[in-house]
Write a protein that holds these residues in place. Structure first.
Motif, PDB file in Angstrom:
ATOM      1  N   GLY A 174     -18.585  90.047  25.789  1.00  0.00           N
ATOM      2  CA  GLY A 174     -18.380  90.525  27.113  1.00  0.00           C
ATOM      3  C   GLY A 174     -19.653  91.331  27.573  1.00  0.00           C
ATOM      4  N   ARG A 175     -19.769  92.229  26.699  1.00  0.00           N
ATOM      5  CA  ARG A 175     -20.978  93.264  27.212  1.00  0.00           C
ATOM      6  C   ARG A 175     -22.237  92.352  27.334  1.00  0.00           C
ATOM      7  NH1 ARG A 175     -19.208  96.961  23.304  1.00  0.00           N
ATOM      8  NH2 ARG A 175     -20.570  96.157  21.902  1.00  0.00           N
ATOM      9  N   ALA A 176     -22.391  91.197  26.579  1.00  0.00           N
ATOM     10  CA  ALA A 176     -23.514  90.395  26.871  1.00  0.00           C
ATOM     11  C   ALA A 176     -23.542  89.937  28.309  1.00  0.00           C
ATOM     12  CB  ALA A 176     -23.609  89.279  25.793  1.00  0.00           C
ATOM     13  N   CYS A 177     -22.174  89.284  28.587  1.00  0.00           N
ATOM     14  CA  CYS A 177     -22.004  88.824  29.971  1.00  0.00           C
ATOM     15  C   CYS A 177     -22.292  89.813  30.986  1.00  0.00           C
ATOM     16  CB  CYS A 177     -20.662  88.275  30.151  1.00  0.00           C
ATOM     17  SG  CYS A 177     -20.349  86.961  28.958  1.00  0.00           S
ATOM     18  N   ILE A 178     -21.937  91.003  30.690  1.00  0.00           N
ATOM     19  CA  ILE A 178     -22.095  91.978  31.792  1.00  0.00           C
ATOM     20  C   ILE A 178     -23.574  92.611  32.143  1.00  0.00           C
ATOM     21  CG2 ILE A 178     -21.418  94.464  32.534  1.00  0.00           C
ATOM     22  CD1 ILE A 178     -18.892  94.003  31.006  1.00  0.00           C
ATOM     23  N   ALA A 179     -24.304  92.246  30.606  1.00  0.00           N
ATOM     24  CA  ALA A 179     -25.633  92.659  30.760  1.00  0.00           C
ATOM     25  C   ALA A 179     -26.365  91.477  31.663  1.00  0.00           C
ATOM     26  CB  ALA A 179     -26.242  92.626  29.299  1.00  0.00           C
ATOM     27  N   ILE A 180     -26.187  90.601  31.396  1.00  0.00           N
ATOM     28  CA  ILE A 180     -26.710  89.298  32.043  1.00  0.00           C
ATOM     29  C   ILE A 180     -26.474  89.489  33.640  1.00  0.00           C
ATOM     30  CG2 ILE A 180     -26.425  86.850  32.825  1.00  0.00           C
ATOM     31  CD1 ILE A 180     -25.636  86.509  29.732  1.00  0.00           C
ATOM     32  N   ARG A 181     -25.177  89.889  33.962  1.00  0.00           N
ATOM     33  CA  ARG A 181     -25.104  90.381  35.381  1.00  0.00           C
ATOM     34  C   ARG A 181     -25.999  91.428  35.876  1.00  0.00           C
ATOM     35  NH1 ARG A 181     -19.571  93.441  36.238  1.00  0.00           N
ATOM     36  NH2 ARG A 181     -20.856  94.853  35.705  1.00  0.00           N
ATOM     37  N   ASP A 182     -25.966  92.447  35.071  1.00  0.00           N
ATOM     38  CA  ASP A 182     -26.747  93.572  35.654  1.00  0.00           C
ATOM     39  C   ASP A 182     -28.348  93.290  35.718  1.00  0.00           C
ATOM     40  OD1 ASP A 182     -24.531  94.978  35.924  1.00  0.00           O
ATOM     41  OD2 ASP A 182     -24.821  96.517  34.239  1.00  0.00           O
ATOM     42  N   ASN A 183     -28.865  92.790  34.611  1.00  0.00           N
ATOM     43  CA  ASN A 183     -30.243  92.374  34.810  1.00  0.00           C
ATOM     44  C   ASN A 183     -30.474  91.253  33.642  1.00  0.00           C
ATOM     45  OD1 ASN A 183     -33.297  92.571  34.224  1.00  0.00           O
ATOM     46  ND2 ASN A 183     -32.943  94.690  35.246  1.00  0.00           N
ATOM     47  N   GLU A 184     -30.755  89.870  34.007  1.00  0.00           N
ATOM     48  CA  GLU A 184     -30.775  88.870  33.426  1.00  0.00           C
ATOM     49  C   GLU A 184     -31.993  88.841  32.414  1.00  0.00           C
ATOM     50  OE1 GLU A 184     -29.714  85.328  35.247  1.00  0.00           O
ATOM     51  OE2 GLU A 184     -30.523  84.100  33.626  1.00  0.00           O
ATOM     52  N   LEU A 185     -32.894  89.382  32.907  1.00  0.00           N
ATOM     53  CA  LEU A 185     -34.268  89.334  31.999  1.00  0.00           C
ATOM     54  C   LEU A 185     -34.262  90.210  31.016  1.00  0.00           C
ATOM     55  CD1 LEU A 185     -37.181  87.797  32.562  1.00  0.00           C
ATOM     56  CD2 LEU A 185     -37.628  90.451  32.912  1.00  0.00           C
ATOM     57  N   ALA A 186     -33.636  91.400  31.353  1.00  0.00           N
ATOM     58  CA  ALA A 186     -33.682  92.493  30.257  1.00  0.00           C
ATOM     59  C   ALA A 186     -32.428  91.877  29.247  1.00  0.00           C
ATOM     60  CB  ALA A 186     -33.204  93.811  30.675  1.00  0.00           C
ATOM     61  N   ALA A 187     -31.513  91.538  29.698  1.00  0.00           N
ATOM     62  CA  ALA A 187     -30.598  90.973  28.500  1.00  0.00           C
ATOM     63  C   ALA A 187     -31.181  89.821  27.781  1.00  0.00           C
ATOM     64  CB  ALA A 187     -29.496  90.347  29.289  1.00  0.00           C
ATOM     65  N   GLU A 188     -31.965  89.060  28.186  1.00  0.00           N
ATOM     66  CA  GLU A 188     -32.469  88.037  27.247  1.00  0.00           C
ATOM     67  C   GLU A 188     -33.683  88.724  26.397  1.00  0.00           C
ATOM     68  OE1 GLU A 188     -33.842  84.533  29.566  1.00  0.00           O
ATOM     69  OE2 GLU A 188     -33.669  83.520  27.956  1.00  0.00           O
TER      70      GLU A 188
END
Lengths: 311, 390, 252, 294
Positions: A174-188
């Motif tokens: 779930g944290r990964a999903c929220i990270a994608i919402r907040d900043n997709e590039l940084a998450a990747e």
């Protein structure tokens, strides 16, 4: 921590028994029962959509399409193939999940409004195909579905949805999903397979929407392609935004409030929808971040309010 | 802090709304007979629901002005089901269990009606629909048993289509036909199926068949296709609004074959939209004709026009009949007991309505003649009346 | 450790990077400098897989990483920070760090949905790892605050912590000193030295602050118009004519 | 061949109406990045304004058209002022929900005020049918009028956006609101003007729809609105020629699917094609792929 869990558990069981008894003794009039069921179905739809729109930040407008899949698959299984209710619900949900993956893989590469219109399109395609399938009654839909949804099933699946999604968003996934919402590039670049998680959130959302559809079909006797038009997707979206993007308790409260509002406005006859629309605009203008924002309503809130009140 | 202030404000707002709402509903007095009116007043088919509701209110006002029923006034509890089948069930439950109505009128569409039927059956409250034409509404398709509490004042699909096919083949002498039906509407699809079977049984041929969908405005592509097919007659079992556009667009494309349709055609708008000229050489089957010289019909047309400013369509007429039929049944039952009213409804004999004299058959469908109307320079003229074979 | 071979990236005919040959040895600390618009960040984006190179190859520990997705490259041992801070603003400080733990201590989805033991244990593990790192960088006290509520300098530090949590062998820092005052920059220098020592990292950094670059880098590449115009030790670079021209040319 | 030409003409007429609605959609989207779901309802109000202008005020067609444009423009300004402006700095989804709310309000308000029934629209312009290719292909004066009006409207719009000062301000605002504000542009009034123009275009589409299909009713805007939105996205939302191209393309595709296959699969094909196009060109046919700056 342990104590809190036990307390919540006891409260939930007590709520179940209380409502069960109230229905049995006729304390909850049949009319309120209808709205109780609507409430449960709306909660499932809203919480599952919140996972996609609120937590993962992917604006999807095809939620009703997944509800339709769950409703149709489960209804065909119980009505035409004589299968028991539980496998039928799960089969409906799994089909919605699979279709979620099929739809999600190509479309979730799109962003923002392009994704919105593509998912809306998929919802309409599902509906358009159902109209053309004579086996499921075409435009007339399926009629005479056994009324198998009862309070126990409804409560069980509502809890299952809420807790699964709560667990999911509080996990590393779930944290990964929220990270994608907040900043997709940084998450990747932090090692998150964004496509995988977007599709995962989308199809988990679809899975629970399928459950909502199955419960709906087995309470309201009749399902038609028109039942699952994009207005139904909008309804779920309204609840999600009204409750607060990324707040599960917000979605629950909003689903209950919208159902309640709908029931309260029934007496206004043709003015009903006008008042509803006005309320919608007013609420959004004064509370654009939704009821709860991204926060969750917890037991702590209750105590804090009490403390504040006594001081 | 701000959050809670807002929460309080919203709670107060909701409370106010619900208080106002319950305030409206609670006018319980024993000198009225409450009748539930569950119609599509908003949403996709609001047009049909609204005309039916208007006619029902007109009928009740007339009945009340004439002294009411059993010395009591009829009070209509009008609720909107948003053209949504689940909402229709919600509304019906409220009407029956909260408002304690003695009978339930509506909804307009087959889908919504089917969703309401179980509730009415469970609480033994009679339901009369004025426009749900699907046979399944009054007969359970699985057990083939008549649904005890469900009645209708409109035709079911088959008789009209049977008559239409007979008329097309035998009286107009056409062999090659095209059918253009509303694919999103069970009424239209039902008529299409029966018509097709009958035409083939009578030695005709369907050379083209195509569905349109509810939102369509553009029919030229399909009509262009029909034109190539060599059809000598086009059957359109649909509603006037689409029919008018289809005929108008067809004439524009140079299609001059006769058109044939059903009661859904009946509306003054048909002429207004398509124009009198385009409508020449078109026919439709119907319950009644507003041009019917009988005093009863003319009084109804006049009263409706005075109150709502338009000529009533056939759905208004069937809804008006449903209201009078109910009042008549309550009178005959001599009580407001729902089961007694149901019994009286089932025993209806030769009820003299706007849409003709009718009795219910064992499946709770009205048995009445089908009129075939021909449009002549924008005027409805009665071409012939045919009694359908049962 | 890392090598690029004739790395080229063009945007609509314009070469942002052309024929770039970089080489980093295990444990080196290398600087990448150049005037604005020289293509430095583009190099980072190519290395981390955000952009696909038009031509050329990137070799990480003997294997090509061209065509891999950013998350796959991270799993091969490369992590980065961003010039414009990109934290996950709605998550708390510690959760930001935990996101980066994702690729190496993930547990199953079923475990997560039903909150099985694997999930509880996995979460505990991540919490411990993250907390340890935060303590090392004096951020432990603020672990539950939202990331965007931190002061600027701490946000930069958190980005470095987050990158470290991904367990990289090669760390890319994109202008870590941007917006810092001389004192903070000095602290940062110490910090970079420290993490290099503690984690045995190879570091490539982009920086405008010459005091930092000259102070800690062992080798420097100078980029202008997407091409390497000079490379060597800080001393060599300071005295390189073309470098001075490039910088002065920019100022003039 | 004749059938093909006939179908193409049918498609062009339908497409020009979609294009006209899509133009308004695209303008509003271009400036505040909001999917204005109420656009279809502004169209409906415009159609009713035109209707009353012809039947009650006894205006001729072109005056009625202008009257409808003024009414819709005012409505557009009011909607923006009351419902969208307070939300300009809020999450975009909140504005989207508000737009849905406004749309529902106008629809249902229309049901109460105008009645639920279809209203037949007066044929204020004489319909003349021209027969081509020996009578197998027909064109009406209405179809020609629609095509001309649409093209003229697009040219006027392009002129406004590219050549006038207001247009420059619009482009500046759509590019960067804050920067535009710093450059001394009155962002609020530019947005109001954009809404006015977009809504006036909707009114033109509404009146033309009324004339072409002969009836108007409170829910008339919903489906064309949705389709026009699809058209705008198809062409690349926010781009004026894109809206035009998307509209025509959509109209022609719909017509050909209906004419050569089946109406009931039309929407399935349309939406399926939309998705394929978006997957191949994620920013629409004429849209530019913009990559996030890292």
């Amino acid at each position: 921590m342990k104590h809190k869990n036990i307390l919540i558990g006891i409260l939930l069981i007590a709520l179940y028994l209380a409502v069960y008894a109230a229905i049995g003794t006729g304390l909850i009039a049949p009319y309120y029962q209808v709205n109780l069921y609507l409430m449960g179905i709306n909660i499932i739809a809203a919480v599952s959509l919140n996972l996609i729109v609120g937590f993962t930040g992917q604006l999807a407008l095809g939620h009703a399409g997944f509800m339709a899949v769950g409703a149709y698959v489960s209804a065909v299984l119980t009505l035409k193939l004589g299968q028991p209710f539980l496998p039928a619900i799960l089969a409906g949900a799994v089909c919605a999940f699979v279709i979620g993956i099929i739809i999600g893989l190509p479309t979730l590469r799109l962003t923002g409004d392009y994704l919105a219109i593509a998912t809306l399109g998929f919802g309409e395609i599902i509906r358009g195909l159902l109209v053309n399938i004579d086996y499921v009654g075409g435009a007339a839909g399926i009629n005479g579905i056994p009324k198998l949804t009862n309070w126990t099933w409804l409560y069980l699946f509502t809890l299952l949805t809420v807790f699964s999604i709560k667990n999911f968003v509080n996990s590393t996934h779930g944290r990964a999903c929220i990270a994608i919402r907040d900043n997709e590039l940084a998450a990747e670049t932090m090692g998150i397979n964004t496509t995988y998680y977007k599709v995962l959130a989308f199809s988990i959302g679809a899975f629970f929407a399928g459950i909502a559809g199955a419960l709906y079909a087995h309470y309201f006797f009749l399902i038609q392609p028109a039942t699952f038009s994009f207005m139904k997707s909008f309804d779920a979206l309204v609840m999600v935004v009204f409750g607060g993007l990324g707040s599960i308790t917000g979605s629950i409260i909003a689903a209950m409030a919208v159902t309640f509002m709908n029931a309260a406005l029934i007496n206004f006859g043709s003015l009903r929808m006008i008042i509803y629309a006005l309320l919608l605009v007013i609420i959004m203008v004064f509370r654009p971040q939704g009821l709860m924002g991204t926060k969750e309503f917890t037991l702590k809130h209750l105590f804090r309010v009490k403390e504040g009140g006594s001081s | 802090m701000k959050t809670y202030k807002w929460l309080v404000v919203s709670l107060i707002m909701m409370l106010a709304v619900s208080l106002a709402a319950t305030g409206c509903g609670k006018k319980e007095t024993s000198d009225t007979i409450k009748v539930g009116v569950n119609y599509e007043l908003s949403g996709e088919v609001a047009a049909y629901g609204t005309t039916a509701k208007d006619a029902i209110l007109l009928a009740f006002d007339e009945i009340n002005a004439a002294g009411g029923v059993l010395g009591k006034k009829i009070e209509a509890v009008v609720l909107d089901n948003k053209s949504d089948a689940a909402e229709a069930l919600n509304v019906a439950t409220k009407l029956i269990t909260q408002e304690k109505v003695v009978a339930h009128l509506g909804p307009a569409t087959t889908g919504a009606t089917l969703n309401v039927v179980p509730v009415c059956t469970e609480y033994k409250v009679p339901l009369i629909t004025n426009s749900a034409t699907n046979p399944d509404v009054t007969v359970d398709p699985q057990t083939k048993e008549t649904r005890e509490y469900v009645f209708r004042t409109c035709f079911i699909d088959p008789p009209q289509a049977v008559v239409a096919a007979e008329f097309a083949v035998n009286q107009l002498g056409k062999k090659k036909m095209a059918v253009y039906y509303d694919n999103t509407n069970d009424y239209s699809k039902g008529l299409y199926q029966v018509f097709k079977e009958q035409v083939i049984a009578l030695g005709g041929e369907i050379v083209a068949e195509e569905g349109y969908v509810k939102e369509d405005q553009e029919f030229r592509p399909t009509l262009t296709k029909f034109k190539q097919s060599g059809a000598e007659l086009i059957y359109i079992p649909g509603y006037y609004e689409k029919v008018a556009k289809i005929i108008s667009q067809a004439r524009e494309l140079g299609i001059d074959v006769p058109f044939l349709g059903a009661d859904g055609w009946d509306s003054p708008d048909l002429v207004e939209v398509a124009g009198p000229e385009a409508l020449n050489n078109t026919f439709f089957t119907n319950h009644y004709s507003p041009q019917d010289p009988s005093e009863k019909v003319q009084n109804f047309v006049k009263a409706y026009k005075e109150r709502y400013g338009s000529i009533p369509a056939s759905f208004s007429a069937t809804a008006y009949d449903a209201a009078y039929l109910l009042a008549d049944a309550i009178k005959r039952a001599g009580s407001t007991d729902t089961v007694a009213i149901t019994k009286a409804l089932a025993e209806t004999k030769d009820f003299d309505g706007i849409t003709g004299k009718f009795s219910f058959d064992e499946q709770h469908n009205p048995v009445k003649e089908v009129s075939i109307i021909e449009m002549v320079n924008g005027e409805q003229t009665l071409k012939t009346k045919i009694t359908p074979k049962q | 450790m890392l090598a690029t071979k004739r790395l080229t990236k063009t945007f609509g005919g314009l070469a942002a990077v052309s024929n770039l040959d970089l080489e980093l040895q295990q444990g080196e600390l290398v600087g990448l400098i150049g005037p604005n618009g020289a293509g430095k960040t583009t190099v980072f984006n190519l290395l981390t897989g955000v952009y696909t190179p038009t031509e050329g190859d990137i070799i990480l520990e003997g294997k090509s990483v061209v065509g891999l997705k950013p998350y796959q490259i991270t799993a091969r041992g490369m992590a980065r920070t961003f010039q414009n801070i990109r934290l996950f603003n709605s998550l708390s400080v510690i959760e930001n760090v935990k996101v980066a733990c994702h690729w190496h201590s993930r547990y199953s989805l079923a475990g997560a949905l039903l909150r099985l033991k694997s999930c509880v244990n996995g979460e505990r593990q991540m919490q411990e790892n993250a907390l340890e790192l935060l303590e090392m960088f004096n951020l432990a006290e603020k672990k539950d605050e939202p990331a965007n509520s931190l002061p600027y300098g701490e946000q930069r530090r958190l980005e470095i912590v987050r990158a470290l949590a991904a367990k990289p062998k090669l760390l890319l820092l994109d202008e870590p000193a941007a917006g810092m005052n001389p004192l903070e920059t000095k602290d940062l220098m110490e910090l970079i030295k420290k993490i290099r020592r503690l984690f045995g990292l190879t570091i490539l950094l982009i920086e405008h602050d010459m005091s930092l670059v000259m102070g800690i880098c062992e080798r420097i590449y100078v980029l202008d118009y997407g091409k390497v115009i000079a490379q060597g030790t800080p001393e060599e670079i300071k005295n390189n004519k073309r470098v001075i021209e490039a910088y002065l040319g920019e100022e003039a | 061949m004749e059938t093909f030409i006939a179908q193409l003409l049918n498609g062009l007429s339908l497409g020009s109406i979609y294009a006209l609605i899509a133009l308004g959609y695209t303008m509003v989207y271009g400036i505040i990045q909001l999917i204005n779901f109420a656009h279809g309802e502004v169209l409906m109000i415009g159609a009713f304004a035109g209707f009353y202008a012809i039947t009650k005020l006894k205006l001729n067609f072109f005056l009625a058209l202008i009257f409808a444009m003024v009414v819709s423009a005012l409505l557009g300004i009011i909607i923006e002022l009351a419902a969208y402006r307070p939300l300009r700095n809020s999450p975009r989804l909140a504005a989207l929900i508000t737009a849905i709310g406004v749309s529902l309000f106008l629809q249902n308000g229309g049901l109460v005020v105008f009645g639920a029934d279809y209203v037949s629209f007066p044929q204020a312009v004489n319909k003349v049918t021209y027969k081509l290719l020996g009578g197998s292909v027909t064109v009406t004066s209405h179809q020609i009028l629609i095509l001309i009006v649409t093209i003229v409207m697009m040219l006027v719009l392009q002129y406004i956006v590219l050549k006038t000062k207001t247009g420059k301000a619009m482009r500046a605002v759509s590019f960067d609101k804050d920067a535009a504000l710093l450059m001394g542009i009155n962002v609020d009034s530019v947005i109001s003007i954009t809404f006015a123009i977009g809504s006036a275009l909707a009114a033109v589409a509404g009146v033309l729809l009324g004339m072409y299909y002969q009836t108007i009713y409170p829910l008339m805007g919903t489906m064309p609105g949705l389709k026009a939105f699809v058209a705008a996205v198809l062409g690349g939302i926010g781009i004026i020629p894109g809206a035009m191209a998307g509209g025509f393309l959509l109209g022609i595709i719909e017509t050909f699917v209906s004419g050569y296959w089946s109406t009931t699969y039309r929407d399935v094909v349309v939406f399926g094609l939309l998705i394929v196009i978006l997957i191949v060109k994620p920013a629409g046919l004429l849209g530019k792929d913009t990559r996030e700056k890292v």
